[in-house]
Motif scaffolding. Structure first.
Motif, short mmCIF file in Angstrom:
data_model
loop_
_atom_site.label_atom_id
_atom_site.label_comp_id
_atom_site.label_asym_id
_atom_site.label_seq_id
_atom_site.Cartn_x
_atom_site.Cartn_y
_atom_site.Cartn_z
N GLY B 17 4.15 4.76 12.20
CA GLY B 17 3.08 5.06 13.13
C GLY B 17 2.07 5.98 12.46
O GLY B 17 2.11 6.19 11.24
N PRO B 51 -9.87 1.51 15.30
CA PRO B 51 -9.07 2.70 14.95
C PRO B 51 -7.78 2.28 14.24
O PRO B 51 -6.84 1.83 14.88
CB PRO B 51 -8.79 3.34 16.31
N GLU B 54 -4.17 3.09 15.28
CA GLU B 54 -3.48 2.37 16.35
C GLU B 54 -2.90 1.05 15.87
O GLU B 54 -2.38 0.26 16.66
CB GLU B 54 -4.44 2.11 17.52
N GLY B 55 -3.00 0.78 14.58
CA GLY B 55 -2.48 -0.48 14.06
C GLY B 55 -0.98 -0.44 13.88
O GLY B 55 -0.36 0.62 13.90
N ILE B 56 -0.39 -1.63 13.69
CA ILE B 56 1.04 -1.71 13.39
C ILE B 56 1.23 -1.43 11.90
O ILE B 56 0.56 -2.03 11.05
CB ILE B 56 1.60 -3.09 13.79
N VAL B 57 2.14 -0.50 11.60
CA VAL B 57 2.41 -0.12 10.21
C VAL B 57 3.61 -0.91 9.73
O VAL B 57 4.66 -0.92 10.37
CB VAL B 57 2.70 1.40 10.11
N THR B 63 -2.11 -2.96 9.92
CA THR B 63 -2.92 -4.05 10.44
C THR B 63 -3.84 -3.48 11.53
O THR B 63 -3.38 -2.88 12.50
CB THR B 63 -2.03 -5.15 11.04
N PRO B 65 -5.87 -2.94 14.76
CA PRO B 65 -5.56 -3.46 16.09
C PRO B 65 -6.65 -4.37 16.67
O PRO B 65 -6.38 -5.12 17.59
CB PRO B 65 -5.40 -2.20 16.95
N LEU B 66 -7.85 -4.30 16.16
CA LEU B 66 -8.90 -5.11 16.78
C LEU B 66 -8.92 -6.55 16.28
O LEU B 66 -8.90 -7.48 17.07
CB LEU B 66 -10.28 -4.45 16.57
#
Lengths: 814, 110
Positions: B17, B51, B54-57, B63, B65-66
């Motif tokens: 995270g 942002p 907020e992506g998956i690690v 990656t 998130p958008l």
């Protein structure tokens, strides 16, 4: 005691008949099988590939010695039958007599030989069996000269076969064009042109006058004086039923041995089968009706009722590289009309023959791909009037409306949008393909097309297929992602079968190729695990997509939207006041009513989320899960309480359903609707699950869609009471949860497994109850408000450090 | 040699995270991998400003998130066929604390 069955002739028809008999009743008969040829049954249709060298004899044997031995067949191969004694029911070969209870005459056909001088010279062969084939193979050395008399199916296969072995071949045909029984003059012309390109000389309207030679064949002389030198002459002008034995036995014979619908001759103990028979004045030379006869005769012999009904047959020429198809009747006659398509450059010719509103014949040359489709139309005799405009173009344009999907995509201009999510146009995809992206994965990587919702995947594949042509290979069921070779279905199955209860366990046991998975497989695994092991698995927040991790929908500017649940779309002044207060307190830029009958607060900053949740919780509201792959809303109409048409309490049922289902995680979002009458004001028939109340109860339908695709729901079950409706819906939801692939909406999943299968599960009381029970077990864990828990730790939602103030920087610098 | 600033306890950042650090010139995302490495980069995807925190690690990648762009946490380079990069900042762990290079306080290149 077993009956004695004697069969004369080991050809394809009798071979098939014996198969049927031994399959149905292995011990019904003691079988004796006579064959004039010194071998058992082989596939005569494959003699042409043997002649051309594409196959060997061993490859075309259909029944070998072992097969006969295993079934106790007394094989008398190379032992011709010379006499049938009907009075005493005995057949004789030169080796003696064999008594029979039932006799099958399957003597096949004999080649028809032209009654011209020299027909018996050595070097003149027919084309019926392996000996003939071998003689042609021996003679057809490179540079040898061969003449084939007869430009029909067999003659042309013989000619092409010998030409393939290097012989110089001349075909002499009496009629004006080749294969006149199967082809019209135009197609015959194209065929002749193709054969001539292969070095075969075709002489039509040629009548053979004599075969010349002293010790063996030397040449063929025609009526018009032409002489063709020949080392070998193949006579393939036709066949006639071989009926000599039957004739001698005094059985009824016209052109062939006369048989009834049951394949019985005028002697009740004797049956006819194959090319030697005549049925209602008709002879048979193609294999399909012979196989039908074999089936009927096997049934008759075993005492089952069956009747032979000749069906239409289609013809294909077995010459490699020549595409030819003909079926039905194509002679010109009054009342018949033609539809013709020609493409001379490509050598394509198609002709359809119509009589009234029916298709009765088809001739195709060069492109026979639609042959089976036309043949089907001929056999069914269906009315083709409505298809007539586009009939010749085949199934791709049948009806004119359902045009070839590829053609539709081909017609799109380059700027046409293919992927709506990522705004990718057709031109960008074709560019990517031209740039070397030849797999869907690669196109996705370069253009982002189909990388989001995936709905356009089929369209993207079509664009790729058009650009790449035959080089494009669509992936049928691709692996879950690049981290594994397993499909979603395999992974789901293995998680259950091997009791894998954590993401690391799945990755370890199933051989993940990456260390920590990726953004595609981790959310899917997290869902599969929490669905299958509600008590053992702990939800992994870090494997959740941002919206589910933060229990709010992220917006393009990084802010979030907050949607409190309004059960069944019903709210109160107190709730509305709390929402209004929250909107003002946190300066929410937009307050919007959603399509799911609730209120959306848009533009909330992440660090404000815990506080706004607390405020809404305080007013008795919980998360609406407007962000989840889980239950979203249950939309309702007002129902019987207020509506003059309402038949049931649709609002009340909607609220109960939402209270039953809320908090559950599903493969993709789940939306319900409950309408109080068939006027359907809650639009229940385009939801994942829709309920229509009627006077007698509740119609539960599923698999609707009103997003990228629009689809009406289909009826699952109708039940009488509210309790039954709730149980059925819980059970169906669990069925979906347990079986669908992650991110597949209900309609997509139902399309895969079939509504009938779903219905069978829900209609079975035990299965339904077990599903509903498992759903309730899972809900005992997941029917909770995530906001309350998350709001308790507001620090987690704020920046972990604030370095934007100079004083702080100085203070922390050393 | 650059200075490092103590920003948080390691356990303030969830494994696989990220947390955000506010700076005068925008947010910096500080990532923690499954095997307890830390990385820092600007919290702004070069594609549409998503942002990244907020992506998956996964592994040492994140990656967005958008729209699903993937970045290497160590280099800040976009992976696969996407081209672009995010400014990275040195980060390290000392005694259970996460330290971030003060370079993150200077003006951004992009």
């Amino acid at each position: 005691m077993k009956q004695r069955l004697v069969v004369i002739g080991a050809g394809m028809a009798s071979g098939r008949m014996l198969e049927h008999i031994f399959e149905a009743a292995p011990d019904a008969f003691d079988v004796t099988l006579f064959n004039a040829e010194p071998r058992g049954n082989y596939n005569r249709l494959m003699l042409s590939p043997v002649l051309s060298g594409e196959k060997t004899y061993a490859e075309i044997v259909t029944h070998d010695a072992e097969w006969y031995a295993a079934r106790g067949v007394d094989c008398r191969f190379g032992e011709p039958v010379v006499k049938i004694d009907r009075a005493n029911r005995v057949v004789y070969s030169n080796a003696g007599g064999v008594p029979y209870d039932r006799l099958v005459i399957a003597t096949g056909s004999a080649p028809f030989l032209l009654p011209v001088p020299g027909k018996n010279l050595p070097g003149v062969v027919a084309y019926r069996d392996l000996e003939d084939t071998q003689a042609m193979i021996d003679a057809a050395a490179p540079g040898a000269k061969a003449v084939v008399i007869g430009g029909g199916l067999l003659g042309l296969e013989a000619a092409a076969g010998m030409a393939a072995r290097g012989a110089e071949v001349v075909v002499i045909h009496l009629m004006g064009h080749l294969m006149e029984r199967q082809l019209d003059p135009a197609a015959g012309y194209l065929l002749q042109r193709d054969l001539e390109r292969r070095g075969i000389t075709v002489h039509c309207k040629g009548a053979t006058k004599a075969i010349l030679g002293t010790d063996r064949v030397e040449a063929v002389l025609l009526d018009d004086g032409t002489t063709y030198p020949a080392d070998l002459v193949c006579m393939a002008i036709g066949i006639r039923p071989e009926t000599r034995l039957a004739n001698d036995a005094g059985l009824e014979v016209n052109r062939g041995l006369v048989v009834s619908d049951q394949m019985q001759t005028n002697d009740p103990a004797i049956f006819g089968l194959g090319e030697c028979v005549e049925h209602q004045g008709q002879l048979f030379g193609l294999v399909a009706p012979l196989y039908d006869q074999a089936k009927v005769l096997a049934a008759t012999l075993l005492g089952t009722e069956a009747a032979f009904r000749p069906v239409q047959t289609a013809t294909k020429l077995k010459v490699t590289g020549v595409d030819l198809f003909s079926a039905g009747d194509f002679a010109e006659a009054p009342g018949r009309e033609d539809i013709v398509f020609r493409d001379p450059g490509r050598g394509v010719y198609k002709r359809l023959i119509l009589e009234g509103e029916k298709l009765i014949g088809a001739v195709m040359y060069g492109d026979t791909a639609d042959g089976a489709w036309f043949f089907d139309k001929i056999k069914t005799g269906e009315d083709v009037t409505a298809l007539r405009d586009t009939l010749i173009f085949g199934p791709a344009f049948s009806g004119g409306a359902a045009a070839d999907p590829l053609a539709a995509v081909a017609a799109l201009p380059p700027e046409a949008e293919i992927c709506g999510c990522n705004g990718v146009c057709k031109g960008k995809i074709t560019e990517a393909v031209a740039g070397g992206a030849t797999t869907l994965e690669a196109v996705r990587a370069v253009t982002k097309a189909s990388a989001s919702c995936g709905t356009c995947t089929g369209l993207v594949e079509k664009v790729m297929a058009l650009t790449l042509g035959a080089a494009f290979k669509p992936v049928e069921n691709p692996p879950m992602c690049k981290c594994t070779d397993h499909t979603h279905e395999d992974v789901r199955r293995l998680i259950k079968a091997r009791a894998l209860k954590s993401i690391p366990a799945v990755m370890q046991e199933l051989g993940w190729k990456t260390s920590g998975g990726c953004a595609s497989c981790r959310p899917a695994l997290n869902y599969y695990l929490l669905c299958d092991w509600p008590f053992d698995y702990t939800d992994d927040r870090q494997s959740r997509f941002v919206n589910e991790r933060n229990h709010a929908n992220i917006q393009k500017d990084g802010t979030y939207s907050v949607v409190p649940r309004m059960w069944g779309g019903v709210t109160t002044p107190t709730e509305l006041r709390a929402i209004a207060d929250a909107a003002e307190k946190y300066a929410v830029p937009m307050v919007k009513v959603t399509g799911g009958q609730r209120i959306d607060l848009l533009g909330v900053k992440k660090e404000d989320l815990p506080a706004i949740w607390s405020d809404l919780n305080a007013a008795g509201m919980v998360s609406g899960h407007a962000y989840s792959k889980g239950l979203r809303t249950v939309k309702t109409c007002v129902g019987e309480q207020y509506c003059r048409f309402g038949t049931q309490d649709s609002t009340g049922l909607g609220i109960k359903l939402e209270q039953l289902l809320w908090g559950s995680w599903t493969p993709a979002k789940l939306k319900l609707g409950v309408s109080g009458c068939p006027r359907n004001c809650a639009e229940a028939t385009c939801k994942d699950i829709g309920v229509i109340c009627v006077e007698s109860g509740y119609q539960i339908s599923v698999a609707g869609a009103a997003g990228l695709e629009v689809k009406e729901t289909e009826l699952l079950v109708t039940v009488a009471t509210e309790a039954e409706a709730m149980q059925a819906i819980a059970a169906f939801t669990q069925l979906y949860r347990e079986n669908a692939r992650y991110l597949h909406r209900v309609h997509k999943w139902v399309a895969k497994v079939g509504l009938a299968w779903c219905r069978a599960q829900i209609e079975d009381p035990e299965t339904r109850k077990a599903l509903a029970d498992r759903f309730e077990e899972s809900q005992s864990i997941y029917r909770v408000d995530p906001w309350a828990e998350l709001a308790a730790k507001p620090a987690d939602w704020a920046p972990v450090a604030d370095l934007s103030q100079p004083a702080v920087i100085l203070g922390a610098a050393e | 040699m650059s200075h490092f600033i103590d920003i948080a306890a390691l356990d303030d950042i969830p494994r696989q995270g990220a947390r955000v650090v506010k700076t005068p010139s925008g947010c910096v995302a500080v990532f923690r991998t499954l095997d307890d490495q830390v990385f820092a980069m600007d919290d702004r995807c070069p594609h549409k400003g998503g942002p990244l925190s907020e992506g998956i690690v996964h592994g040492t990648q994140v990656t967005c998130p958008l729209h699903g762009w993937v970045f290497d946490l160590a280099t800040g380079l976009a992976q696969g066929a996407d081209s672009g990069s995010v400014a990275t900042h040195a980060a390290r762990i000392e005694g259970g604390r996460v330290l971030l290079s003060e370079t993150c306080l200077r003006g951004r290149a992009a």
